[in-house]
Design an enzyme around this catalytic site. Structure first.
Site, PDB file in Angstrom:
ATOM      1  N   GLU A 177       0.826  -1.223   0.000  1.00  0.00           N
ATOM      2  CA  GLU A 177       0.000   0.000   0.000  1.00  0.00           C
ATOM      3  C   GLU A 177       0.853   1.263   0.000  1.00  0.00           C
ATOM      4  O   GLU A 177       1.268   1.743   1.059  1.00  0.00           O
ATOM      5  CB  GLU A 177      -0.935   0.003   1.225  1.00  0.00           C
ATOM      6  CG  GLU A 177      -1.827   1.244   1.270  1.00  0.00           C
ATOM      7  CD  GLU A 177      -2.770   1.285   2.476  1.00  0.00           C
ATOM      8  OE1 GLU A 177      -2.704   0.402   3.335  1.00  0.00           O
ATOM      9  OE2 GLU A 177      -3.568   2.236   2.545  1.00  0.00           O
ATOM     10  N   LYS A 222      -2.483  -2.047  -3.124  1.00  0.00           N
ATOM     11  CA  LYS A 222      -3.532  -1.173  -2.569  1.00  0.00           C
ATOM     12  C   LYS A 222      -3.106   0.272  -2.783  1.00  0.00           C
ATOM     13  O   LYS A 222      -2.435   0.869  -1.935  1.00  0.00           O
ATOM     14  CB  LYS A 222      -3.731  -1.483  -1.082  1.00  0.00           C
ATOM     15  CG  LYS A 222      -4.726  -0.557  -0.387  1.00  0.00           C
ATOM     16  CD  LYS A 222      -5.193  -1.115   0.950  1.00  0.00           C
ATOM     17  CE  LYS A 222      -6.047  -0.102   1.687  1.00  0.00           C
ATOM     18  NZ  LYS A 222      -6.771  -0.669   2.818  1.00  0.00           N
ATOM     19  N   SER A 263      -9.640   4.336   0.389  1.00  0.00           N
ATOM     20  CA  SER A 263     -10.549   5.457   0.108  1.00  0.00           C
ATOM     21  C   SER A 263      -9.893   6.802   0.417  1.00  0.00           C
ATOM     22  O   SER A 263     -10.260   7.818  -0.197  1.00  0.00           O
ATOM     23  CB  SER A 263     -11.884   5.302   0.833  1.00  0.00           C
ATOM     24  OG  SER A 263     -11.763   5.259   2.227  1.00  0.00           O
ATOM     25  N   GLY A 264      -8.977   6.854   1.359  1.00  0.00           N
ATOM     26  CA  GLY A 264      -8.086   8.006   1.509  1.00  0.00           C
ATOM     27  C   GLY A 264      -8.695   9.345   1.884  1.00  0.00           C
ATOM     28  O   GLY A 264      -8.053  10.370   1.700  1.00  0.00           O
ATOM     29  N   GLY A 265      -9.944   9.362   2.368  1.00  0.00           N
ATOM     30  CA  GLY A 265     -10.555  10.637   2.721  1.00  0.00           C
ATOM     31  C   GLY A 265     -11.635  11.067   1.732  1.00  0.00           C
ATOM     32  O   GLY A 265     -12.248  12.126   1.883  1.00  0.00           O
ATOM     33  N   SER A 290     -10.694  -1.748  -0.808  1.00  0.00           N
ATOM     34  CA  SER A 290     -10.180  -2.137   0.505  1.00  0.00           C
ATOM     35  C   SER A 290     -10.345  -0.888   1.367  1.00  0.00           C
ATOM     36  O   SER A 290      -9.376  -0.250   1.767  1.00  0.00           O
ATOM     37  CB  SER A 290      -8.709  -2.559   0.409  1.00  0.00           C
ATOM     38  OG  SER A 290      -8.197  -2.816   1.706  1.00  0.00           O
ATOM     39  N   ARG A 293     -12.549   4.101   6.031  1.00  0.00           N
ATOM     40  CA  ARG A 293     -13.562   5.119   6.319  1.00  0.00           C
ATOM     41  C   ARG A 293     -14.778   5.022   5.396  1.00  0.00           C
ATOM     42  O   ARG A 293     -15.920   5.135   5.839  1.00  0.00           O
ATOM     43  CB  ARG A 293     -12.933   6.518   6.215  1.00  0.00           C
ATOM     44  CG  ARG A 293     -12.044   6.851   7.382  1.00  0.00           C
ATOM     45  CD  ARG A 293     -11.109   7.996   7.059  1.00  0.00           C
ATOM     46  NE  ARG A 293     -10.028   7.601   6.176  1.00  0.00           N
ATOM     47  CZ  ARG A 293      -9.076   8.411   5.729  1.00  0.00           C
ATOM     48  NH1 ARG A 293      -9.095   9.688   6.068  1.00  0.00           N
ATOM     49  NH2 ARG A 293      -8.110   7.966   4.967  1.00  0.00           N
TER      50      ARG A 293
HETATM   51  P1  13P Z   1      -9.217   4.432   4.134  1.00  0.00           P
HETATM   52  O1  13P Z   1     -10.066   3.697   3.129  1.00  0.00           O
HETATM   53  O2  13P Z   1     -10.011   5.058   5.244  1.00  0.00           O
HETATM   54  O3  13P Z   1      -8.221   5.331   3.483  1.00  0.00           O
HETATM   55  O4  13P Z   1      -8.385   3.324   4.886  1.00  0.00           O
HETATM   56  C1  13P Z   1      -7.846   2.291   4.152  1.00  0.00           C
HETATM   57  C2  13P Z   1      -6.607   1.861   4.789  1.00  0.00           C
HETATM   58  O5  13P Z   1      -6.440   0.701   5.075  1.00  0.00           O
HETATM   59  C3  13P Z   1      -5.566   2.875   5.022  1.00  0.00           C
HETATM   60  O6  13P Z   1      -4.372   2.258   5.346  1.00  0.00           O
END
Ligand code: 13P
Length: 340
Positions: A177, A222, A263-265, A290, A293
């Site tokens: 990731e 990811k 999703s990153g925000g 994956s 939030r």
């Molecule tokens: P988000 O989808 O909230 O960004 O989290 C995914 C995640 O595993 C971040 O490391």
């Protein structure tokens, strides 16, 4: 179930199913619980995650596996059932976040390097015994006019590759990731800058993975989507999909079985819309979600930390999981939201 890395990796991303990222560290879950005024204790964290994993129908239909924080991997439900057994009973694969966090990188102001390699081989053996069949490590790439630096991208990519090698040796599928931040500071970059930084990052990551002799068929990528910064956010759904697909096709070998976005925000609906638009393209990999939030926010709010709201929390989770399942098949539309 087959224990081959390649088979586990495909199972994680196939058939429209995706991963539930429920691996918030103790510090991060506290921030999430603060939004509903709930104290973060071992018990409240257990109750919350038990609520999610016992969303039986949604887990069976839409979720291939769950990424856990170490505490959860060894935690038991109220009735004494290990939480991993609840996930497995719904056909899900338990996974584990193994990095110990992004720490300020010495000599590189404003940038981080992710730690956790020391002793990782021993920890992986313990996690395997506890049922984990995949792992996650997140490298964080800050974006501004001047950042990232080559040094920080390289250090993060190198750590991702060393982590991936240790995972594969331990018969655990590594989720690699590299997150190019959309919601970091200053958060004002445009789509073209995100494209440039994401391309550069993925090129260096795959270079390092090759040098570390990673079996690409036994890993999952990811990534973040190519998207403009949170403080500007004006690119359309179609543009985000177009730019994301372009960069991924240029950098990710087709031997990689699957891509599962973070999703990153993004708002939950944005994350779903983007995933569906991306899957409108002809792609050489399984492309799914994956999300942390974006999968959990509505559920957390509906639950609110109250036992009497467990069913409402599970309904909210099931809805979002179903929307993302449709998106992973490229068939979500705004009307899907109403129909459900
Ligand atoms: P988000 O989808 O909230 O960004 O989290 C995914 C995640 O595993 C971040 O490391």
């Amino acid at each position: 179930m087959s224990e081959r890395l390649e088979d586990i990796a495909v199972k994680m991303v196939a058939d429209g199913k995706g991963l539930l990222a429920a691996d918030e560290s103790t510090a991060t879950i506290k921030k999430r619980f603060d939004t509903i005024g709930l104290a973060s204790t071992e018990e409240s964290r257990r109750d919350y995650r038990e609520m999610l994993f016992r969303s039986d129908d949604a887990m069976k239909k839409y979720i291939s596996g769950a990424i856990l924080y170490e505490e959860t991997l060894f935690q038991k439900a109220v009735d004494g059932t290990p939480l991993v057994d609840i996930i497995r009973a719904a056909g899900g694969i338990p996974g584990i976040k193994v990095d110990t966090g992004a720490k300020p990188m010495a000599g590189f102001p404003g940038e981080t390097v992710t730690e956790g390699l020391d002793g990782l081989a021993d920890r992986l053996a313990k996690y395997y015994d506890a049922g984990a069949r995949f792992a996650k490590w997140r490298g964080v790439i800050a974006v501004s006019d001047k950042l990232p630096t080559f040094g920080s991208v390289k250090a993060n990519a190198h750590a991702l590759a060393r982590y991936a090698a240790l995972c594969q040796q331990a018969k655990i599928v590594p989720i690699v990731e590299p997150e190019v931040l959309m919601d970091g500071e200053p958060g004002t970059h445009d789509l073209a800058r995100s494209e440039e930084v994401t391309r550069w990052t993925l090129q260096i990551v795959f270079q390092e993975l090759a040098e570390a002799r990673i079996n690409l068929e036994g890993m999952i990528l990811k990534p973040s989507m190519v998207i403009d910064g949170k403080k500007v956010r004006k690119a359309s759904v179609e543009q985000v999909a177009e730019y994301t697909v372009k960069v991924l096709k240029e950098t990710v070998p087709s031997a990689v079985p699957g891509i599962a976005f973070l999703s990153g925000g993004q708002t939950p609906e944005e994350a779903t819309a983007h995933l569906s638009a991306i899957n409108g393209y002809d792609l050489p990999w399984h492309v799914t979600f994956s999300y942390g939030r974006a999968l959990q926010d509505a559920s957390l709010k509906a639950w609110g930390g109250k036992a009497e709201n467990v069913a409402a929390g599970q309904r909210a989770f099931a809805h979002r999981a179903e929307m993302n399942y449709l998106a992973a098949k490229g068939s979500w539309t705004k009307d899907s939201e109403k129909a459900a």
